[in-house]
Structure formats: structure tokens, C-alpha cells
Design a protein around this motif. Structure first.
Motif, mmCIF file in Angstrom:
data_model
loop_
_atom_site.group_PDB
_atom_site.id
_atom_site.type_symbol
_atom_site.label_atom_id
_atom_site.label_comp_id
_atom_site.label_asym_id
_atom_site.label_seq_id
_atom_site.Cartn_x
_atom_site.Cartn_y
_atom_site.Cartn_z
ATOM 1 N N THR A 168 -0.833 5.598 -4.015
ATOM 2 C CA THR A 168 0.131 4.972 -3.103
ATOM 3 C C THR A 168 -0.391 4.969 -1.684
ATOM 4 O O THR A 168 -0.294 3.960 -0.963
ATOM 5 N N GLU A 169 -0.963 6.088 -1.256
ATOM 6 C CA GLU A 169 -1.522 6.161 0.100
ATOM 7 C C GLU A 169 -2.726 5.240 0.235
ATOM 8 O O GLU A 169 -2.903 4.567 1.274
ATOM 9 N N ARG A 170 -3.566 5.201 -0.808
ATOM 10 C CA ARG A 170 -4.741 4.323 -0.760
ATOM 11 C C ARG A 170 -4.316 2.857 -0.638
ATOM 12 O O ARG A 170 -4.874 2.098 0.166
ATOM 13 N N GLU A 171 -3.326 2.469 -1.421
ATOM 14 C CA GLU A 171 -2.862 1.080 -1.375
ATOM 15 C C GLU A 171 -2.192 0.766 -0.043
ATOM 16 O O GLU A 171 -2.318 -0.342 0.475
ATOM 17 N N ARG A 172 -1.477 1.764 0.527
ATOM 18 C CA ARG A 172 -0.856 1.542 1.830
ATOM 19 C C ARG A 172 -1.921 1.295 2.888
ATOM 20 O O ARG A 172 -1.783 0.405 3.737
ATOM 21 N N GLN A 173 -3.005 2.089 2.843
ATOM 22 C CA GLN A 173 -4.083 1.896 3.797
ATOM 23 C C GLN A 173 -4.767 0.551 3.591
ATOM 24 O O GLN A 173 -5.154 -0.121 4.552
ATOM 25 N N GLN A 174 -4.922 0.132 2.329
ATOM 26 C CA GLN A 174 -5.518 -1.178 2.053
ATOM 27 C C GLN A 174 -4.652 -2.300 2.608
ATOM 28 O O GLN A 174 -5.161 -3.281 3.166
ATOM 29 N N ASP A 175 -3.324 -2.149 2.447
ATOM 30 C CA ASP A 175 -2.408 -3.154 3.001
ATOM 31 C C ASP A 175 -2.515 -3.203 4.523
ATOM 32 O O ASP A 175 -2.525 -4.284 5.121
ATOM 33 N N LEU A 176 -2.598 -2.028 5.150
ATOM 34 C CA LEU A 176 -2.726 -1.984 6.613
ATOM 35 C C LEU A 176 -4.054 -2.571 7.063
ATOM 36 O O LEU A 176 -4.126 -3.260 8.096
ATOM 37 N N ASP A 177 -5.120 -2.314 6.271
ATOM 38 C CA ASP A 177 -6.413 -2.916 6.589
ATOM 39 C C ASP A 177 -6.323 -4.446 6.535
ATOM 40 O O ASP A 177 -6.884 -5.148 7.379
ATOM 41 N N ALA A 178 -5.599 -4.952 5.525
ATOM 42 C CA ALA A 178 -5.448 -6.405 5.385
ATOM 43 C C ALA A 178 -4.638 -6.977 6.544
ATOM 44 O O ALA A 178 -4.948 -8.058 7.063
#
Length: 294
Positions: A86-96
């Protein structure tokens, strides 16, 4: 001999992990129900002294407990993985989001650069429009002083205006006996207290009915400010004097109307005087054929 590296398993995403967690919880629930049932089965051979049967039931109980322990341990691992995913995907979303914002900034800078190329030409166009409006106003002043009000010339901005108008439309609406369209309208009718009907003689009508009624409609029109009074075209680039900033390419400033320079007014005068396609006939205001206002 070339060494080959084996890539590790692809981490599961949060949806896949949640699906596994839900499945393990379902298995745990089944095992817990089974344990309750096995503990009930243990009582009969324990009371009867049937050690062989008791050993079989207790072996099943022990196996059930072992399975529950493994499931609990597996759930702890999966829930940690879910938190990480969940944290990894949140960071990926923020990167996007950040990448999208940077792309928008780059595109915006390109658009501003394009504006810097086109704005001077647009400012010159707006100034010529202001000159035309100024010449029209001067002509109207002269005509008005000569009592030639019938020959007054509309502003070029008039082509952007929509006149006020009124008209009637037939609409479907609910009406009462005092409204046009109701069968009892204009007739003497009676109505008992709180009755849903009215009576005209011996004939009864609903108090409220649906009817096609002519309704007067109004369009207030639109009279936007002239372009030369509304448009502001800021200049680009660093100011020569940091305390003053850049002078806008076009801005009416504190004046109520934007004015063209004398040079541009002279240019426009020369152009309209030599243009063979320009009509020199007085412009007559058209009379409105409907109930609208020009």
C-alpha cells in the motif's frame, strides 16, 4: 561461461494481497469451527475410556491447532506485505502526480514562449481596434452636434452584443382555476373547503390540471465590454528596472477606456480613407421587428 541472474518474484499488489488475506481468514474460520466440533467429539471416548478413539480425535485436534497457528503466522506476514504494498503504491501514485505536474509546467513554459511571440501582434491588433472605436466616437460627436442623430454609428463592439428580447412560448405546466388553461378559468366556480375539485354549475373539474399555457419569456441580452477595454496582455521577460516591472503590451490601466496612440490612430485613418471597399454611406440602425430592444 556467462553468469545468469534469476530475477526474484514480482511483488504482489495490494489487491492481490488483500484477496489472499481474505482467503486465509476464511480458512482460519473453517478451522476454528472444526476445532469446536472436534473438542465436542473428544468427550465421548474420554468418558468411555476408549484411548484409541481418543488418540485419533486428539491427533485431529492437534493437527487443527497446528493449521491455525500456520494460518495466523501467514496472516501476519501477508498483512505486513499489504502495508508495504500500500505504501509502495501510494509513493508510485505520488511519483506519477509529480511527473504529470512537471510535464504540465514544461508545456506551460512552451505556451508562454509561444505567447511571447504572438502577443505583440495581438496587442497591435487590439490597439487598431481601439483606434477604430475612437474614430467612430469622434464621428458620432460631430454628427450629434450637427443634429444628425439618425446617422449615429454603432460601436464595432455591437457585433458582439446580443439585444434584449421578449417572446412567448407554449409550455406544459400545472394551473389552477384562476390561471389560463384551466377549464374553470374566467367562469364562476365553487369549491368546498379542502376539496380537490371545483364546480362550474354541475360540472366538476380537478382543482389543479396540466395544461399548455403561453408564457412570456425574456432574454436580457448581453453587452460585453469592448475588447480593447477588457483585454490585458502582459509583457514577458525581466524588467529593466526591478522596482517598476515591465509595461504591459496592452492594458487600459486606470482609465475607463483604452486609448490607441496617435500614430496608430493616424494609420487607421489613412487605411479607412484609402480603402475602396469601405462604405462612406451613413450607417442606419435597423429597427427591431420583434418586441426586443436594440
Amino acid at each position: 561461461m556467462n553468469a545468469t541472474t534469476t530475477a526474484g518474484p514480482i511483488p504482489l499488489n495490494s489487491i492481490e494481497l488483500q484477496t489472499r488475506i481474505d482467503a486465509e481468514r476464511s480458512r482460519l474460520h473453517i478451522e476454528q469451527n472444526l476445532l469446536v466440533d472436534l473438542e465436542g467429539q473428544r468427550l465421548a471416548p474420554l468418558e468411555a475410556g476408549d484411548d484409541e478413539a481418543l488418540d485419533r480425535v486428539e491427533a485431529q485436534i492437534n493437527a487443527c491447532n497446528d493449521r491455525q497457528s500456520r494460518i495466523q503466522e501467514r496472516l501476519e506476514i501477508l498483512e505486513r506485505r499489504l502495508t508495504e504494498a500500500t505504501e509502495r503504491e501510494r509513493q508510485q501514485d505520488l511519483d506519477a502526480v509529480a511527473a504529470r505536474g512537471h510535464r504540465a509546467r514544461v508545456l506551460g513554459e512552451q505556451i508562454i514562449a509561444e505567447y511571447g511571440k504572438r502577443a505583440p501582434e495581438l496587442a497591435a491588433l487590439i490597439e487598431r481596434l481601439a483606434a477604430c472605436d475612437q474614430i467612430v466616437n469622434e464621428a458620432n460627436t460631430i454628427l450629434s452636434r450637427a443634429n444628425r442623430d439618425s446617422d449615429l454609428i454603432p460601436s464595432p463592439n455591437a457585433i458582439r452584443c446580443r439585444p434584449r428580447r421578449r417572446w412567448t412560448e407554449t409550455v406544459r405546466k400545472t394551473v389552477g382555476p384562476s390561471d389560463r388553461g384551466h377549464p374553470a378559468y374566467g367562469l364562476e366556480y365553487t369549491r368546498a373547503r379542502h376539496s380537490p375539485t371545483v364546480h362550474v354549475g354541475r360540472e366538476a373539474f380537478d382543482l389543479f390540471v396540466e395544461a399548455d399555457v403561453e408564457v412570456e419569456m425574456t432574454d436580457c441580452g448581453d453587452r460585453p465590454d469592448p475588447l480593447q477595454d477588457a483585454v490585458v496582455l502582459p509583457a514577458l521577460g525581466p524588467a529593466a528596472d526591478a522596482n517598476t516591472g515591465l509595461v504591459p503590451l496592452w492594458d487600459r490601466g486606470s482609465n475607463h477606456r483604452a486609448c490607441a496612440s496617435e500614430a496608430v490612430v493616424a494609420e487607421v485613418r489613412e487605411r479607412i480613407d484609402r480603402d475602396p471597399n469601405a462604405s462612406d454611406a451613413p450607417v442606419k440602425r435597423k429597427k427591431s421587428t420583434d418586441r426586443g430592444e436594440a
